[in-house]
Design a protein around this motif. Structure first.
Motif, PDB file in Angstrom:
ATOM      1  N   ALA A 213       0.907  -1.257  -0.085  1.00 40.55           N
ATOM      2  CA  ALA A 213       0.009  -0.051  -0.006  1.00 40.55           C
ATOM      3  C   ALA A 213       0.929   1.270   0.147  1.00 40.55           C
ATOM      4  CB  ALA A 213      -0.995  -0.032   1.148  1.00 40.55           C
ATOM      5  N   ASP A 214       1.875   1.161   0.797  1.00 43.50           N
ATOM      6  CA  ASP A 214       2.928   2.768   0.768  1.00 43.50           C
ATOM      7  C   ASP A 214       3.865   2.552  -0.608  1.00 43.50           C
ATOM      8  OD1 ASP A 214       4.552   0.171   1.293  1.00 43.50           O
ATOM      9  OD2 ASP A 214       5.410   1.048   3.148  1.00 43.50           O
ATOM     10  N   ARG A 215       3.483   1.596  -1.499  1.00 44.00           N
ATOM     11  CA  ARG A 215       4.380   1.641  -2.916  1.00 44.00           C
ATOM     12  C   ARG A 215       5.554   1.023  -2.709  1.00 44.00           C
ATOM     13  NH1 ARG A 215       0.528   1.639  -6.212  1.00 44.00           N
ATOM     14  NH2 ARG A 215      -0.991   3.589  -6.104  1.00 44.00           N
ATOM     15  N   SER A 216       6.055   0.600  -1.792  1.00 42.62           N
ATOM     16  CA  SER A 216       7.098  -0.536  -1.317  1.00 42.62           C
ATOM     17  C   SER A 216       6.646  -1.715  -1.960  1.00 42.62           C
ATOM     18  CB  SER A 216       7.724  -0.330   0.166  1.00 42.62           C
ATOM     19  OG  SER A 216       6.484  -0.991   0.819  1.00 42.62           O
ATOM     20  N   VAL A 217       7.944  -2.497  -2.036  1.00 40.01           N
ATOM     21  CA  VAL A 217       7.730  -3.727  -2.840  1.00 40.01           C
ATOM     22  C   VAL A 217       8.418  -4.895  -2.001  1.00 40.01           C
ATOM     23  CG1 VAL A 217       8.580  -5.387  -4.738  1.00 40.01           C
ATOM     24  CG2 VAL A 217       8.001  -2.883  -5.168  1.00 40.01           C
ATOM     25  N   LEU A 218       7.681  -5.944  -1.838  1.00 39.15           N
ATOM     26  CA  LEU A 218       8.082  -7.377  -1.231  1.00 39.15           C
ATOM     27  C   LEU A 218       8.598  -8.075  -2.527  1.00 39.15           C
ATOM     28  CD1 LEU A 218       5.943  -8.399   1.732  1.00 39.15           C
ATOM     29  CD2 LEU A 218       8.323  -7.711   1.749  1.00 39.15           C
ATOM     30  N   TYR A 219       9.934  -8.464  -2.642  1.00 38.87           N
ATOM     31  CA  TYR A 219      10.239  -9.354  -3.725  1.00 38.87           C
ATOM     32  C   TYR A 219       9.854 -10.815  -3.541  1.00 38.87           C
ATOM     33  CZ  TYR A 219      12.494  -5.072  -5.806  1.00 38.87           C
ATOM     34  OH  TYR A 219      12.502  -4.103  -6.454  1.00 38.87           O
ATOM     35  N   LYS A 220       9.257 -11.531  -4.484  1.00 39.14           N
ATOM     36  CA  LYS A 220       8.824 -12.928  -4.596  1.00 39.14           C
ATOM     37  C   LYS A 220       9.905 -13.806  -4.565  1.00 39.14           C
ATOM     38  CE  LYS A 220       4.651 -11.570  -7.034  1.00 39.14           C
ATOM     39  NZ  LYS A 220       3.731 -11.918  -8.058  1.00 39.14           N
ATOM     40  N   TYR A 221      10.017 -15.120  -3.962  1.00 42.42           N
ATOM     41  CA  TYR A 221      11.236 -15.780  -3.839  1.00 42.42           C
ATOM     42  C   TYR A 221      10.709 -17.016  -5.087  1.00 42.42           C
ATOM     43  CZ  TYR A 221      14.518 -18.875  -1.882  1.00 42.42           C
ATOM     44  OH  TYR A 221      15.841 -19.725  -1.545  1.00 42.42           O
ATOM     45  N   LEU A 222      11.107 -16.639  -6.136  1.00 43.16           N
ATOM     46  CA  LEU A 222      10.948 -17.179  -7.524  1.00 43.16           C
ATOM     47  C   LEU A 222      12.014 -18.382  -7.952  1.00 43.16           C
ATOM     48  CD1 LEU A 222       9.382 -14.212  -9.431  1.00 43.16           C
ATOM     49  CD2 LEU A 222       8.232 -16.032  -8.372  1.00 43.16           C
ATOM     50  N   HIS A 223      12.751 -19.169  -6.836  1.00 45.24           N
ATOM     51  CA  HIS A 223      13.663 -19.903  -7.201  1.00 45.24           C
ATOM     52  C   HIS A 223      13.090 -21.051  -8.098  1.00 45.24           C
ATOM     53  CE1 HIS A 223      17.140 -22.359  -6.884  1.00 45.24           C
ATOM     54  NE2 HIS A 223      16.634 -23.237  -6.073  1.00 45.24           N
ATOM     55  N   PRO A 224      13.494 -21.269  -9.245  1.00 44.46           N
ATOM     56  CA  PRO A 224      12.678 -22.112  -9.993  1.00 44.46           C
ATOM     57  C   PRO A 224      12.678 -23.737  -9.574  1.00 44.46           C
ATOM     58  CG  PRO A 224      14.661 -21.670 -11.063  1.00 44.46           C
ATOM     59  CD  PRO A 224      14.788 -21.031  -9.864  1.00 44.46           C
ATOM     60  N   ASN A 225      13.555 -24.017  -8.885  1.00 43.53           N
ATOM     61  CA  ASN A 225      13.907 -25.424  -8.484  1.00 43.53           C
ATOM     62  C   ASN A 225      13.273 -25.814  -7.062  1.00 43.53           C
ATOM     63  OD1 ASN A 225      15.290 -25.787 -11.041  1.00 43.53           O
ATOM     64  ND2 ASN A 225      17.112 -25.378  -9.967  1.00 43.53           N
ATOM     65  N   MET A 226      12.027 -25.673  -6.781  1.00 42.01           N
ATOM     66  CA  MET A 226      11.500 -25.844  -5.552  1.00 42.01           C
ATOM     67  C   MET A 226      10.414 -26.910  -5.627  1.00 42.01           C
ATOM     68  SD  MET A 226      11.408 -22.183  -3.489  1.00 42.01           S
ATOM     69  CE  MET A 226      10.391 -21.438  -4.619  1.00 42.01           C
ATOM     70  N   LEU A 227      10.280 -27.827  -4.415  1.00 44.86           N
ATOM     71  CA  LEU A 227       9.032 -28.535  -4.435  1.00 44.86           C
ATOM     72  C   LEU A 227       8.870 -28.660  -2.938  1.00 44.86           C
ATOM     73  CD1 LEU A 227      10.127 -31.418  -3.448  1.00 44.86           C
ATOM     74  CD2 LEU A 227      10.771 -31.652  -5.872  1.00 44.86           C
ATOM     75  N   ALA A 228       7.325 -29.207  -2.700  1.00 47.55           N
ATOM     76  CA  ALA A 228       6.921 -29.168  -1.367  1.00 47.55           C
ATOM     77  C   ALA A 228       6.587 -30.444  -1.171  1.00 47.55           C
ATOM     78  CB  ALA A 228       5.771 -28.258  -1.192  1.00 47.55           C
ATOM     79  N   ILE A 229       7.026 -30.985   0.251  1.00 51.33           N
ATOM     80  CA  ILE A 229       6.631 -32.419   0.624  1.00 51.33           C
ATOM     81  C   ILE A 229       5.856 -32.429   1.864  1.00 51.33           C
ATOM     82  CG2 ILE A 229       7.954 -34.531   1.217  1.00 51.33           C
ATOM     83  CD1 ILE A 229      10.354 -33.404  -0.038  1.00 51.33           C
ATOM     84  N   ALA A 230       4.752 -33.254   1.848  1.00 55.12           N
ATOM     85  CA  ALA A 230       4.022 -33.327   2.972  1.00 55.12           C
ATOM     86  C   ALA A 230       4.036 -34.823   3.680  1.00 55.12           C
ATOM     87  CB  ALA A 230       2.448 -33.010   2.611  1.00 55.12           C
ATOM     88  N   THR A 231       4.558 -34.950   5.007  1.00 52.44           N
ATOM     89  CA  THR A 231       4.591 -36.204   5.652  1.00 52.44           C
ATOM     90  C   THR A 231       3.702 -36.257   6.805  1.00 52.44           C
ATOM     91  OG1 THR A 231       6.629 -35.617   7.062  1.00 52.44           O
ATOM     92  CG2 THR A 231       7.068 -36.259   4.758  1.00 52.44           C
ATOM     93  N   THR A 232       3.366 -37.513   7.257  1.00 50.73           N
ATOM     94  CA  THR A 232       2.431 -37.548   8.361  1.00 50.73           C
ATOM     95  C   THR A 232       2.775 -38.694   8.967  1.00 50.73           C
ATOM     96  OG1 THR A 232       0.849 -38.889   7.042  1.00 50.73           O
ATOM     97  CG2 THR A 232       0.313 -36.461   7.071  1.00 50.73           C
ATOM     98  N   SER A 233       2.657 -38.697  10.315  1.00 50.93           N
ATOM     99  CA  SER A 233       3.004 -39.625  11.539  1.00 50.93           C
ATOM    100  C   SER A 233       1.596 -39.953  12.321  1.00 50.93           C
ATOM    101  CB  SER A 233       3.998 -39.298  12.418  1.00 50.93           C
ATOM    102  OG  SER A 233       4.162 -40.123  13.299  1.00 50.93           O
ATOM    103  N   GLN A 234       1.600 -41.283  12.060  1.00 51.45           N
ATOM    104  CA  GLN A 234       0.439 -42.172  12.959  1.00 51.45           C
ATOM    105  C   GLN A 234       0.480 -42.014  14.256  1.00 51.45           C
ATOM    106  OE1 GLN A 234      -1.345 -45.612  11.145  1.00 51.45           O
ATOM    107  NE2 GLN A 234      -3.111 -45.432  12.275  1.00 51.45           N
ATOM    108  N   GLU A 235       1.676 -42.061  14.652  1.00 54.43           N
ATOM    109  CA  GLU A 235       2.270 -42.236  16.060  1.00 54.43           C
ATOM    110  C   GLU A 235       1.751 -41.112  16.760  1.00 54.43           C
ATOM    111  OE1 GLU A 235       6.168 -43.657  16.113  1.00 54.43           O
ATOM    112  OE2 GLU A 235       5.629 -45.503  14.742  1.00 54.43           O
ATOM    113  N   ASP A 236       2.229 -39.858  16.390  1.00 57.04           N
ATOM    114  CA  ASP A 236       2.203 -38.720  17.087  1.00 57.04           C
ATOM    115  C   ASP A 236       1.123 -37.832  16.551  1.00 57.04           C
ATOM    116  OD1 ASP A 236       3.681 -38.018  15.103  1.00 57.04           O
ATOM    117  OD2 ASP A 236       5.414 -37.412  16.309  1.00 57.04           O
ATOM    118  N   SER A 237       0.498 -38.253  15.449  1.00 55.73           N
ATOM    119  CA  SER A 237      -0.484 -37.399  14.941  1.00 55.73           C
ATOM    120  C   SER A 237      -0.195 -36.055  14.427  1.00 55.73           C
ATOM    121  CB  SER A 237      -1.888 -37.235  15.875  1.00 55.73           C
ATOM    122  OG  SER A 237      -2.143 -38.416  16.127  1.00 55.73           O
ATOM    123  N   SER A 238       0.972 -36.155  13.811  1.00 55.58           N
ATOM    124  CA  SER A 238       1.680 -34.731  13.083  1.00 55.58           C
ATOM    125  C   SER A 238       1.757 -34.782  11.815  1.00 55.58           C
ATOM    126  CB  SER A 238       2.989 -34.723  13.894  1.00 55.58           C
ATOM    127  OG  SER A 238       3.896 -35.825  13.517  1.00 55.58           O
TER     128      SER A 238
END
Length: 768
Positions: free
Chosen positions: A489-514
């Protein structure tokens, strides 16, 4: 003036949150294909007006006996199994259904109305039910006999028709000879005697009322009456193993060769060449005027081949949705024509059972069987082009594709979890290709060297002890980024993190429900950011994850103090400080040191459970993104990413500038979905969420994205969405004739008035 303009744009932003399509486009630009799946033997009730069936997709369905259309359907939880369906003997207007819950060790018996699918009653007992019989008697409104083959116990239950009260009577063993089971290939009979009441169940799936119902191995259900075909219904699309889009390439107005020619020649020669090109293009002018007279929205009577040759699909709305079924059939659905089948090819005539299928960039479809026999199909008309073998010396357990430089190469996983090249052609020569593949419960990084034609493992991501990888997501290679920063809003800029070689991983544990969400570099395996959720995560529910431009959105359920459906969102920036950018200094690679992302995160609670997530995609990435949510209630919602913005102020109202410039609103934990966000309207999309998939494809219009929801073992839903409103196209109902008449009237009016005005100005100058 500036505040007024900001207010206008702010209001436009708010409108964007509550609109997806024009009113006159609802149920016209979108469509649904409803399916029931594979029938189960012995669980079909044939009646004069309808067929009641229990299918392998855990769907109880009523099908019209006259035309094969669906009357009603009920979808049950995937964990339920061993469905047993009979017609109620107390009333011919009802059916009884028994289902076994293996997780709880209980069975649920229910009674359903044949006419409208209304639930009459339901009760639960311990143990598994292998047979169910129903009779009426003078002493009971309805008496149900449940047989457990494993324990040899028979359990009678009486039901009061008025109150629905269920009473269990004495349980006795089958070994006494009271139950007689007579099996044959086509029919079976079960009879029993309980307190002078004889129970009899005779089920023949094929024959009833001179009706014969059958389902072939190719997925087609047929109904014969007196050996005359009444209807047939192909249920192959209820089980899909692969999907993809085939569209028409956008025609270039001026080719790159023409521009190079004009730049490298003298002005006169270049001008002559341009005139020649314009003369050659004159026939296109005729086509243009024809398209003006005929709306560009009317393409239903034009084949996809004609579109490919005539370039008449200006907006890119018409694409072929390529679907490969588990029985080997490949279908091409016309997205512009209510999902009508453009062509279908049965690959079982050429290869074994379809194992994997790939939609290639050159409008071809490649289907591979378990023995690596392949068939190549023309994606525009379904013609089989060739068949060949991809087999090598090692048995392959899995086949996957890697896209590099707009080409596709195939790799396989052996029985020893080794990755080997299968079909790389000459398309990767000279390139070192890095890619990832999930093997067992690890995510591995690989390097393919075309010179040696070998694959080497470079890194391994192993989840924490007790955790299991449930989802891996990366950014779509076709997803464009229109800006490198987010203007505040104040015309400043937050620069996006556009690293091309990224992936996201989701892991779950039934033992501790995390649940642990991690972002890693796909070339080196370096962990860039990670977060753990310990709030009693329900690991038995669906966890999904999508990777957007510079953000991720994931969903999970919890049963803690704040139970329900949770949605987490991360925005990745180069720095927490505005106007601070490190990536502009010089080019870098994944092997160089580079800072980790600064993550701004937030969580929301949804009133409905999420089955599958997806993201809209547009041509240039200028349009704001929407997150597509396929919900457990059968609805599909298109939620603006702006509504999930993690920068929404917590505990305080946003400033006027933030509201106007960024569209921010105060953070509220509960994210209520406005009914206008439901792009499926009143439809009910049934399917298995754990097998579901949401795909998005860009059109030639920057405003519009094509979205398809494949529910998994169920329905297919397609629609067009405009996250930032259709700013670059007129409504289909726009009256062009009135526009031309108005312009014509203005031209005539100007011609009439102009001499009068000129005469008056002249008189004024002469003082008359």
């Amino acid at each position: 003036m500036k505040p007024f303009v900001s207010l206008i744009f702010g209001l436009i932003g708010l409108v964007t949150l509550t609109s997806s399509v024009y009113v006159d486009e609802a149920f016209k630009t979108d469509w649904q294909l409803s399916h029931v799946g594979q029938l189960t033997y012995g669980n079909t009730v044939l009646l004069k007006d309808s067929v009641i069936a229990w299918t392998e997709a855990n769907i109880l369905a009523s099908i019209n006996s006259t035309n094969g259309e669906l009357i009603w359907r009920k979808k049950f939880d995937e964990i339920l199994c061993n469905g047993i369906l009979i017609q109620s003997s107390s009333s011919s207007e009802y059916v009884n259904l028994a289902l076994y819950d293996s997780s709880k060790g209980t069975s649920t018996i229910s009674k359903w109305s044949i006419s409208d699918g209304f639930l009459e009653y339901s009760f639960t007992i311990d143990g598994r039910v292998d047979n169910i019989l129903s009779e009426s008697s003078p002493n009971y409104d309805e008496l149900i006999l449940l047989v457990n083959a494993e324990t040899s116990l028979v359990s009678p239950f009486s039901i009061d028709a008025k109150t629905g009260q269920v009473t269990q009577l004495d349980t006795y063993e089958v070994s006494s000879g009271d139950i007689d089971i007579n099996d044959s290939q086509d029919k079976y009979a079960i009879s029993s005697r309980f307190k002078d009441i004889v129970f009899t169940k005779k089920a023949v799936i094929q024959e009833s009322l001179q009706l014969k119902l059958s389902q072939q191995a190719n997925g087609i259900i047929t109904l014969l009456k007196n050996e005359i075909l009444q209807w047939e219904k192909d249920e192959s699309l209820a089980s899909i193993i692969s999907s993809g889009f085939i569209g028409l390439a956008e025609k270039e107005i001026v080719s790159e060769d023409d521009l190079v020619y004009e730049e490298t020649h003298d002005p006169l020669t270049a001008y002559i060449q341009r005139v020649k090109r314009h003369i050659t293009a004159l026939p296109l002018l005729v086509r243009y005027f024809e398209s003006v007279l005929h709306s560009p929205f009317n393409l239903k009577d034009t084949s996809i081949k004609d579109l490919a040759s005539n370039e008449t699909d200006k907006f890119g709305f018409r694409k072929l949705l390529i679907l490969t079924a588990s029985n080997g059939k490949v279908f091409a659905l016309d997205t512009f024509n209510q999902g009508n089948i453009s062509w279908t090819t049965d690959t079982s005539e050429y290869i074994g059972k379809a194992f994997k299928s790939f939609t290639l960039d050159n409008s071809k479809v490649l289907v591979v069987d378990q023995e690596l026999e392949a068939v190549l199909i023309d994606g525009l008309d379904g013609t089989v082009l060739t068949t060949y073998s991809l087999a090598n010396n090692q048995p392959i357990t899995d086949v996957f594709s890697i896209k590099s430089n707009s080409t596709v190469a195939l790799f396989g996983t052996t029985e020893t979890n080794e990755v080997v090249p299968i079909d790389v052609h000459e398309l990767l020569i000279g390139d070192l290709v890095y890619f990832t593949q999930k093997v067992a419960n690890t995510l591995n990084g690989y390097l393919y060297d075309p010179k040696s034609n070998r694959v080497s493992e470079t890194w391994t991501f192993t989840p924490q002890e007790g955790h299991k990888i449930v989802k891996v997501a990366s950014r779509d290679l076709n997803d464009m980024s229109a800006s490198i920063g987010k203007t505040l809003a104040d015309r400043s800029v937050l620069y996006k993190y556009l690293h091309p070689n990224m992936l996201a991983i989701a892991t779950t544990s039934q033992e501790d429900s995390s649940l642990i969400i991690s972002i890693i570099d796909s070339v080196t395996g370096r962990v860039l950011h990670s977060k753990i959720h310990n709030e009693n995560v329900d690991t038995s529910s669906i966890v999904d994850l999508v990777f957007g431009e510079h953000w991720i959105v994931y969903s999970f359920s919890s049963y803690g103090s704040v139970k329900g459906q949770k949605v987490g969102v991360w925005d990745l920036y180069e720095s927490a400080d505005t106007n601070d950018r490190w990536s502009s200094s010089e080019a870098y690679s994944s092997f160089d040191y580079f800072p980790e992302p600064q993550v701004i995160s937030q969580s929301y609670i949804l009133p409905e459970k999420i089955k599958t997530l997806g993201i809209t995609q547009t041509k240039y990435g200028i349009t704001t993104r929407d997150v597509i949510m396929y919900l457990e209630n059968g609805q599909v919602a298109s939620v603006p990413k702006r509504a999930l913005d993690p920068r929404r102020p917590v505990g305080e109202q946003p400033t006027k500038e933030q509201m106007q410039e960024e569209g921010l609103s105060i953070y509220a934990p509960l994210l209520r979905l406005d009914p206008k966000l439901y792009i499926s309207h009143s439809r009910n999309i049934l399917g298995n969420g754990s097998k579901g998939q949401i795909m998005s494809s860009a059109t030639f219009l920057e405003s519009t994205s094509l979205v398809v929801v494949i529910a998994g073992d169920g329905d297919i839903f397609f629609t067009r969405v405009t996250p930032s409103q259709p700013f670059d196209v007129l409504k289909p109902s726009f009256d062009k004739l009135k526009l031309f008449l108005t312009i014509g009237a203005l031209v005539v009016g100007i011609r009439i008035v102009k001499p009068m005005v000129d005469r008056r100005q002249l008189n004024v100058q002469w003082g008359i």
